[in-house]
Design a protein around this motif. Structure first.
Motif, mmCIF file in Angstrom:
data_model
loop_
_atom_site.group_PDB
_atom_site.id
_atom_site.type_symbol
_atom_site.label_atom_id
_atom_site.label_comp_id
_atom_site.label_asym_id
_atom_site.label_seq_id
_atom_site.Cartn_x
_atom_site.Cartn_y
_atom_site.Cartn_z
ATOM 1 N N PRO A 274 0.784 -1.246 0.000
ATOM 2 C CA PRO A 274 0.000 0.000 0.000
ATOM 3 C C PRO A 274 0.812 1.290 0.000
ATOM 4 O O PRO A 274 0.224 2.362 -0.098
ATOM 5 N N ARG A 275 2.133 1.232 0.136
ATOM 6 C CA ARG A 275 2.903 2.464 -0.022
ATOM 7 C C ARG A 275 2.821 2.934 -1.469
ATOM 8 O O ARG A 275 2.772 2.122 -2.398
ATOM 9 N N LEU A 276 2.873 4.239 -1.647
ATOM 10 C CA LEU A 276 2.934 4.843 -2.972
ATOM 11 C C LEU A 276 4.065 5.862 -2.991
ATOM 12 O O LEU A 276 4.410 6.438 -1.952
ATOM 13 N N GLU A 277 4.641 6.072 -4.158
ATOM 14 C CA GLU A 277 5.709 7.056 -4.283
ATOM 15 C C GLU A 277 5.184 8.456 -3.982
ATOM 16 O O GLU A 277 4.007 8.751 -4.162
ATOM 17 N N LEU A 278 6.078 9.309 -3.542
ATOM 18 C CA LEU A 278 5.716 10.694 -3.264
ATOM 19 C C LEU A 278 5.355 11.425 -4.552
ATOM 20 O O LEU A 278 5.930 11.152 -5.611
ATOM 21 N N VAL A 279 4.427 12.372 -4.438
ATOM 22 C CA VAL A 279 4.025 13.172 -5.599
ATOM 23 C C VAL A 279 3.795 14.611 -5.155
ATOM 24 O O VAL A 279 3.757 14.918 -3.964
ATOM 25 N N GLY A 280 3.637 15.511 -6.133
ATOM 26 C CA GLY A 280 3.217 16.873 -5.870
ATOM 27 C C GLY A 280 4.151 17.645 -4.959
ATOM 28 O O GLY A 280 5.382 17.524 -5.038
ATOM 29 N N GLU A 281 3.569 18.441 -4.082
ATOM 30 C CA GLU A 281 4.350 19.292 -3.185
ATOM 31 C C GLU A 281 5.214 18.471 -2.231
ATOM 32 O O GLU A 281 6.317 18.890 -1.868
ATOM 33 N N GLU A 282 4.700 17.315 -1.821
ATOM 34 C CA GLU A 282 5.474 16.460 -0.923
ATOM 35 C C GLU A 282 6.758 16.001 -1.593
ATOM 36 O O GLU A 282 7.835 16.030 -0.991
ATOM 37 N N LEU A 283 6.657 15.596 -2.834
ATOM 38 C CA LEU A 283 7.837 15.186 -3.592
ATOM 39 C C LEU A 283 8.771 16.371 -3.813
ATOM 40 O O LEU A 283 9.996 16.256 -3.619
ATOM 41 N N ALA A 284 8.221 17.516 -4.212
ATOM 42 C CA ALA A 284 9.046 18.695 -4.479
ATOM 43 C C ALA A 284 9.811 19.126 -3.234
ATOM 44 O O ALA A 284 11.003 19.469 -3.300
ATOM 45 N N GLY A 285 9.149 19.113 -2.077
ATOM 46 C CA GLY A 285 9.813 19.503 -0.841
ATOM 47 C C GLY A 285 10.928 18.543 -0.464
ATOM 48 O O GLY A 285 12.014 18.968 -0.039
ATOM 49 N N ALA A 286 10.669 17.247 -0.626
ATOM 50 C CA ALA A 286 11.691 16.255 -0.313
ATOM 51 C C ALA A 286 12.896 16.402 -1.235
ATOM 52 O O ALA A 286 14.057 16.358 -0.791
ATOM 53 N N LEU A 287 12.639 16.571 -2.521
ATOM 54 C CA LEU A 287 13.738 16.712 -3.473
ATOM 55 C C LEU A 287 14.566 17.966 -3.200
ATOM 56 O O LEU A 287 15.800 17.948 -3.333
ATOM 57 N N ALA A 288 13.901 19.031 -2.793
ATOM 58 C CA ALA A 288 14.638 20.263 -2.485
ATOM 59 C C ALA A 288 15.588 20.031 -1.320
ATOM 60 O O ALA A 288 16.756 20.468 -1.350
ATOM 61 N N THR A 289 15.117 19.348 -0.291
ATOM 62 C CA THR A 289 15.969 19.051 0.864
ATOM 63 C C THR A 289 17.128 18.150 0.480
ATOM 64 O O THR A 289 18.283 18.390 0.855
ATOM 65 N N ILE A 290 16.828 17.104 -0.289
ATOM 66 C CA ILE A 290 17.861 16.139 -0.678
ATOM 67 C C ILE A 290 18.918 16.799 -1.552
ATOM 68 O O ILE A 290 20.125 16.653 -1.319
ATOM 69 N N ARG A 291 18.473 17.540 -2.547
ATOM 70 C CA ARG A 291 19.431 18.130 -3.488
ATOM 71 C C ARG A 291 20.279 19.215 -2.843
ATOM 72 O O ARG A 291 21.471 19.334 -3.149
ATOM 73 N N ALA A 292 19.695 19.958 -1.916
ATOM 74 C CA ALA A 292 20.482 20.969 -1.199
ATOM 75 C C ALA A 292 21.569 20.299 -0.369
ATOM 76 O O ALA A 292 22.710 20.766 -0.303
ATOM 77 N N ALA A 293 21.205 19.189 0.283
ATOM 78 C CA ALA A 293 22.189 18.480 1.099
ATOM 79 C C ALA A 293 23.286 17.870 0.234
ATOM 80 O O ALA A 293 24.484 17.981 0.554
ATOM 81 N N LEU A 294 22.909 17.248 -0.857
ATOM 82 C CA LEU A 294 23.907 16.604 -1.710
ATOM 83 C C LEU A 294 24.856 17.628 -2.327
ATOM 84 O O LEU A 294 26.051 17.356 -2.508
ATOM 85 N N GLU A 295 24.340 18.801 -2.636
ATOM 86 C CA GLU A 295 25.207 19.839 -3.203
ATOM 87 C C GLU A 295 26.228 20.330 -2.195
ATOM 88 O O GLU A 295 27.341 20.757 -2.557
ATOM 89 N N ALA A 296 25.872 20.264 -0.904
ATOM 90 C CA ALA A 296 26.772 20.752 0.152
ATOM 91 C C ALA A 296 27.566 19.616 0.802
ATOM 92 O O ALA A 296 28.117 19.796 1.880
ATOM 93 N N ARG A 297 27.629 18.477 0.165
ATOM 94 C CA ARG A 297 28.306 17.309 0.714
ATOM 95 C C ARG A 297 29.724 17.647 1.167
ATOM 96 O O ARG A 297 30.535 18.138 0.378
ATOM 97 N N PRO A 298 30.068 17.380 2.413
ATOM 98 C CA PRO A 298 31.386 17.791 2.943
ATOM 99 C C PRO A 298 32.464 16.755 2.656
ATOM 100 O O PRO A 298 32.872 15.986 3.525
ATOM 101 N N ALA A 299 32.939 16.735 1.436
ATOM 102 C CA ALA A 299 33.911 15.722 1.028
ATOM 103 C C ALA A 299 35.165 15.739 1.908
ATOM 104 O O ALA A 299 35.793 14.707 2.128
ATOM 105 N N ALA A 300 35.532 16.888 2.417
ATOM 106 C CA ALA A 300 36.749 16.995 3.218
ATOM 107 C C ALA A 300 36.684 16.181 4.505
ATOM 108 O O ALA A 300 37.710 15.829 5.074
ATOM 109 N N LEU A 301 35.477 15.856 4.949
ATOM 110 C CA LEU A 301 35.338 15.124 6.208
ATOM 111 C C LEU A 301 35.271 13.613 6.002
ATOM 112 O O LEU A 301 35.169 12.864 6.961
ATOM 113 N N LEU A 302 35.330 13.160 4.761
ATOM 114 C CA LEU A 302 35.146 11.727 4.486
ATOM 115 C C LEU A 302 36.483 11.040 4.210
ATOM 116 O O LEU A 302 37.428 11.661 3.775
#
Length: 302
Positions: A274-302
């Motif tokens: 019964p789970r369904l993939e995210l859509v609409g504003e919920e998907l857009a908000g999640a993607l914004a959070t994910i992409r912002a984090a991935l862009e700021a990935r702290p490679a120097a700490l890894l």
């Protein structure tokens, strides 16, 4: 293979193809990638693995694929859950036959009103079904049943092959409470991503991690910094990671973590109803959070 019960062990997601069939080839590749990036073991068929939507034969196929994929490089732990105790026992025995190295024992699905006598009987039957080392999974938030520290001690006293606890109450005090009662008898794992540093500081020695499915290097680095007392590095990496780690603590954690996997190019966002993939504003908000984090990935700490 002996399980050391320490380090980062991902609660592995289950990959589905476009027809909602289990993609075993990808799962094998995913297993190897997780181990290549420092994970100490693989835990399959848990909550994040959508175990409740899998048929019995699908579960066995997944376990066999994971065992073949990692060989003797890392242990494979089977999540054991079912509506009935009899089916859970059957799965525990089958997991041993598949070559799994340990079991993660869940409380019964659906039956959230069980008292201690019933809860104990259920998990004891699973633990006694094989000689495999076992981890008890305590998640009162998801399952409505709570294994209290005194009850965990009772189980440990009666079952030698109960060796670890995945503590997902989100209350870090539980780590110290369990340690106070059992000492080093049981290895304690944090099961909630956004309290990992606090849990390690309280004495946990392992992390059953969700975001590790997409970001294993970051997860292993964060755990090691916390374990080794490198507070500044742990703080900086944790501060960056928390917006993603918090995705593990909400009702749609499976959809969100799979979405992060898709964004890093290691998996897809498909879930099984019964789970369904995210859509609409919920998907857009999640993607914004994910992409912002991935862009700021702290490679120097890894």
């Amino acid at each position: 293979m002996k399980i050391e019960w320490q380090g980062v062990m991902p609660a592995m997601t289950t990959c589905f193809d476009a027809n909602s069939k289990v993609d075993l080839d990808f799962m094998a590749r995913h297993c190897r990638w997780l181990v290549d990036n420092g994970c100490a073991g693989i835990i399959a068929l848990g909550s994040l693995g959508e175990g409740a939507t899998l048929e019995f034969d699908e579960k066995l196929a997944i376990l066999k694929a994971c065992v073949r994929a990692v060989g003797d490089r890392a242990p494979v732990v089977a999540g054991v859950s079912a509506l009935s105790t009899a089916e859970a026992v059957r799965l525990a025995k089958a997991a041993a036959e598949c070559g799994c190295h340990g079991l993660m024992v869940l409380p019964p699905y659906v039956y959230a009103s069980g008292d201690w006598r019933e809860m104990k009987a259920h998990v004891a039957a699973i633990i006694e079904a094989t000689t495999l080392p076992c981890m008890l999974y305590n998640n009162p938030i998801a399952y409505g049943t709570d294994f209290l520290p005194e009850q965990i001690r009772e189980l440990a006293e009666e079952h030698e092959n109960l060796q670890a606890v995945k503590e997902s109450s989100a209350d870090v005090r539980r780590v110290t409470a369990i340690r106070a009662l059992v000492g080093d008898r049981l290895r304690i794992f944090v099961g909630v991503d956004d309290v990992i540093v606090e849990g390690v500081n309280a004495g946990a020695v392992g992390w059953v991690a969700g975001l590790a499915n997409a970001l294993p290097r970051e997860s292993v680095a964060l755990f090691n910094y916390a374990k080794d007392g490198e507070r500044d590095k742990a703080f900086e990496l944790y501060r960056w990671f928390l917006p993603l780690l918090r995705m593990d603590t909400v009702p749609k954690f499976v959809q969100l973590i799979k979405l992060v996997q898709q964004e890093v190019g290691m998996g897809n966002a498909r879930v099984r109803p019964p789970r369904l993939e995210l859509v609409g504003e919920e998907l857009a908000g999640a993607l914004a959070t994910i992409r912002a984090a991935l862009e700021a990935r702290p490679a120097a700490l890894l």
